[in-house]
Design an enzyme around this catalytic site. Structure first.
Site: not given
Length: 160
Positions: A47-49
């Site tokens: 999700t972060c990337s």
């Protein structure tokens, strides 16, 4: 948890540059000007990337045009991981990548989470905030990872 109107805690953190790790204090970094800060649980996580960091990189000029002096991403990772993630994501100068290696900032903000069930230990909640001259003026925290709805670049833009 930190609340609107509170001063940002002053703890040691780090960035990474061409000359290696660079220590910085949160009080200095956030003490003057307007900052958009977003916290993520882990560099390189899906999700972060795939969504969170790229959204801020893509909207960096639009955010800056609203009177923001700096956009900062903080994660409970070491500065070398944050540097590698910035390079991988093509961040350039659009976002300051801030390492909270010992979760001191996440803990001081009251935004640490225990991700031991996922093998990650103590991490940061996923959130976005606006800081004016060292004082928190807006914050929204995701209910649970991997939620990515209230802490997006678009959410920040709607509060600037």
């Amino acid at each position: 948890m930190i609340s609107v109107g509170d001063k940002i805690p002053d703890v040691p953190l780090a960035t990474v540059g061409a000359d290696g790790a660079n220590p910085v204090r949160s009080g200095e970094l956030f003490g003057t000007g307007r900052t958009v800060l977003f916290g993520v649980p882990a560099a390189f996580s899906p999700t972060c990337s795939d969504a969170h960091l790229p959204g801020f990189v893509a909207k960096a000029q639009e955010i800056s045009a609203k009177g923001v002096d700096r956009i900062v991403c903080v994660s409970v990772n070491d500065p070398f991981v944050m540097g590698a993630w910035a390079k991988d994501q093509g961040v350039g100068d659009s976002v300051i990548m801030l390492a909270d290696g010992a979760a001191l900032f996440a803990t001081a903000m009251g935004l640490s989470i225990d991700a031991s069930d996922f093998g990650l230990g103590v991490r940061s909640s996923r959130y976005a905030a606006i800081i004016d001259d060292g004082t928190l003026t807006w914050i929204d925290v995701e209910a649970a990872p991997p939620d990515h709805e209230v802490s997006t670049a678009d959410a920040v833009l709607s509060h600037l």
